[in-house]
Scaffold this motif. Structure first.
Motif, PDB file in Angstrom:
ATOM      1  N   ALA A 119     -14.207  35.776  14.658  1.00 17.91           N
ATOM      2  CA  ALA A 119     -13.929  36.707  13.556  1.00 17.91           C
ATOM      3  C   ALA A 119     -15.033  37.744  13.395  1.00 17.91           C
ATOM      4  O   ALA A 119     -14.843  38.755  12.727  1.00 17.91           O
ATOM      5  CB  ALA A 119     -13.752  35.932  12.255  1.00 17.91           C
ATOM      6  N   ALA A 120     -16.201  37.508  14.011  1.00 15.67           N
ATOM      7  CA  ALA A 120     -17.351  38.391  13.809  1.00 15.67           C
ATOM      8  C   ALA A 120     -17.556  39.376  14.962  1.00 15.67           C
ATOM      9  O   ALA A 120     -18.510  40.149  14.947  1.00 15.67           O
ATOM     10  CB  ALA A 120     -18.618  37.567  13.620  1.00 15.67           C
ATOM     11  N   HIS A 121     -16.695  39.337  15.964  1.00 10.70           N
ATOM     12  CA  HIS A 121     -16.807  40.267  17.096  1.00 10.70           C
ATOM     13  C   HIS A 121     -18.213  40.285  17.676  1.00 10.70           C
ATOM     14  O   HIS A 121     -18.850  41.327  17.784  1.00 10.70           O
ATOM     15  CB  HIS A 121     -16.364  41.674  16.691  1.00 10.70           C
ATOM     16  CG  HIS A 121     -14.997  41.713  16.104  1.00 10.70           C
ATOM     17  ND1 HIS A 121     -13.859  41.551  16.862  1.00 10.70           N
ATOM     18  CD2 HIS A 121     -14.581  41.848  14.827  1.00 10.70           C
ATOM     19  CE1 HIS A 121     -12.801  41.605  16.083  1.00 10.70           C
ATOM     20  NE2 HIS A 121     -13.200  41.777  14.837  1.00 10.70           N
ATOM     21  N   LEU A 122     -18.725  39.106  18.019  1.00 11.72           N
ATOM     22  CA  LEU A 122     -20.049  38.884  18.606  1.00 11.72           C
ATOM     23  C   LEU A 122     -21.198  39.104  17.626  1.00 11.72           C
ATOM     24  O   LEU A 122     -22.347  39.178  18.028  1.00 11.72           O
ATOM     25  CB  LEU A 122     -20.274  39.733  19.857  1.00 11.72           C
ATOM     26  CG  LEU A 122     -19.277  39.501  21.005  1.00 11.72           C
ATOM     27  CD1 LEU A 122     -19.596  40.448  22.162  1.00 11.72           C
ATOM     28  CD2 LEU A 122     -19.303  38.064  21.471  1.00 11.72           C
ATOM     29  N   GLY A 123     -20.904  39.163  16.333  1.00 17.01           N
ATOM     30  CA  GLY A 123     -21.962  39.363  15.329  1.00 17.01           C
ATOM     31  C   GLY A 123     -22.475  38.088  14.699  1.00 17.01           C
ATOM     32  O   GLY A 123     -23.400  38.120  13.901  1.00 17.01           O
ATOM     33  N   ALA A 124     -21.877  36.950  15.061  1.00 21.73           N
ATOM     34  CA  ALA A 124     -22.312  35.670  14.495  1.00 21.73           C
ATOM     35  C   ALA A 124     -22.029  34.554  15.500  1.00 21.73           C
ATOM     36  O   ALA A 124     -21.131  34.666  16.339  1.00 21.73           O
ATOM     37  CB  ALA A 124     -21.612  35.376  13.189  1.00 21.73           C
ATOM     38  N   THR A 125     -22.796  33.499  15.373  1.00 24.21           N
ATOM     39  CA  THR A 125     -22.627  32.319  16.233  1.00 24.21           C
ATOM     40  C   THR A 125     -22.450  31.106  15.329  1.00 24.21           C
ATOM     41  O   THR A 125     -23.130  30.966  14.325  1.00 24.21           O
ATOM     42  CB  THR A 125     -23.870  32.126  17.141  1.00 24.21           C
ATOM     43  OG1 THR A 125     -23.997  33.258  17.999  1.00 24.21           O
ATOM     44  CG2 THR A 125     -23.755  30.873  17.969  1.00 24.21           C
ATOM     45  N   ILE A 126     -21.522  30.247  15.709  1.00 20.85           N
ATOM     46  CA  ILE A 126     -21.297  28.996  14.996  1.00 20.85           C
ATOM     47  C   ILE A 126     -21.897  27.873  15.836  1.00 20.85           C
ATOM     48  O   ILE A 126     -21.731  27.845  17.060  1.00 20.85           O
ATOM     49  CB  ILE A 126     -19.796  28.756  14.769  1.00 20.85           C
ATOM     50  CG1 ILE A 126     -19.222  29.876  13.895  1.00 20.85           C
ATOM     51  CG2 ILE A 126     -19.552  27.386  14.136  1.00 20.85           C
ATOM     52  CD1 ILE A 126     -17.720  29.866  13.768  1.00 20.85           C
ATOM     53  N   ALA A 127     -22.605  26.971  15.171  1.00 21.74           N
ATOM     54  CA  ALA A 127     -23.215  25.830  15.873  1.00 21.74           C
ATOM     55  C   ALA A 127     -22.760  24.530  15.242  1.00 21.74           C
ATOM     56  O   ALA A 127     -22.682  24.429  14.011  1.00 21.74           O
ATOM     57  CB  ALA A 127     -24.742  25.931  15.808  1.00 21.74           C
ATOM     58  N   ARG A 128     -22.478  23.565  16.075  1.00 26.35           N
ATOM     59  CA  ARG A 128     -22.144  22.223  15.609  1.00 26.35           C
ATOM     60  C   ARG A 128     -23.385  21.354  15.770  1.00 26.35           C
ATOM     61  O   ARG A 128     -23.992  21.325  16.844  1.00 26.35           O
ATOM     62  CB  ARG A 128     -20.967  21.658  16.394  1.00 26.35           C
ATOM     63  CG  ARG A 128     -20.530  20.313  15.850  1.00 26.35           C
ATOM     64  CD  ARG A 128     -19.124  19.949  16.227  1.00 26.35           C
ATOM     65  NE  ARG A 128     -18.188  20.899  15.620  1.00 26.35           N
ATOM     66  CZ  ARG A 128     -17.144  21.421  16.283  1.00 26.35           C
ATOM     67  NH1 ARG A 128     -16.927  21.119  17.533  1.00 26.35           N
ATOM     68  NH2 ARG A 128     -16.329  22.246  15.669  1.00 26.35           N
TER      69      ARG A 128
END
Length: 89
Positions: A75-84
């Motif tokens: 959803a961020a178009h490479l502007g954010a990263t999600i980490a588990r």
């Protein structure tokens, strides 16, 4: 040396306020604090730009022993990263 900045530990951290030289340490400290707070998934906002911050963030996540996987937030178009974050064993 200035006093440390206290950051509330929530499911999202915007890295725009940090200097690029601070990003790697901030990400590592944030992941540790998020794990301690019981969070299992976090979102790190690094912005799109030329991808320098994204590369720093993802390299820090790749090296962190508590991170079991991470991916670009679609959803961020490479502007954010999600980490588990791995649960305590």
């Amino acid at each position: 040396m200035s006093d440390p900045i206290r950051i509330p530990i929530e499911g999202e951290l915007d890295l725009h306020t940090f200097e690029p030289r601070e990003v790697t340490a901030v990400v590592a400290d944030y992941i540790d604090a998020a794990a301690k707070a019981g969070l299992r998934e976090v979102r790190l906002i690094h912005g799109r730009g030329r991808g320098v911050q994204r590369a720093l963030v993802q390299a820090a996540l790749d090296r962190h022993p508590r991170v079991c996987e991470f991916w670009d937030d679609p959803a961020a178009h490479l502007g954010a990263t999600i980490a588990r974050i791995a649960p305590d064993s």
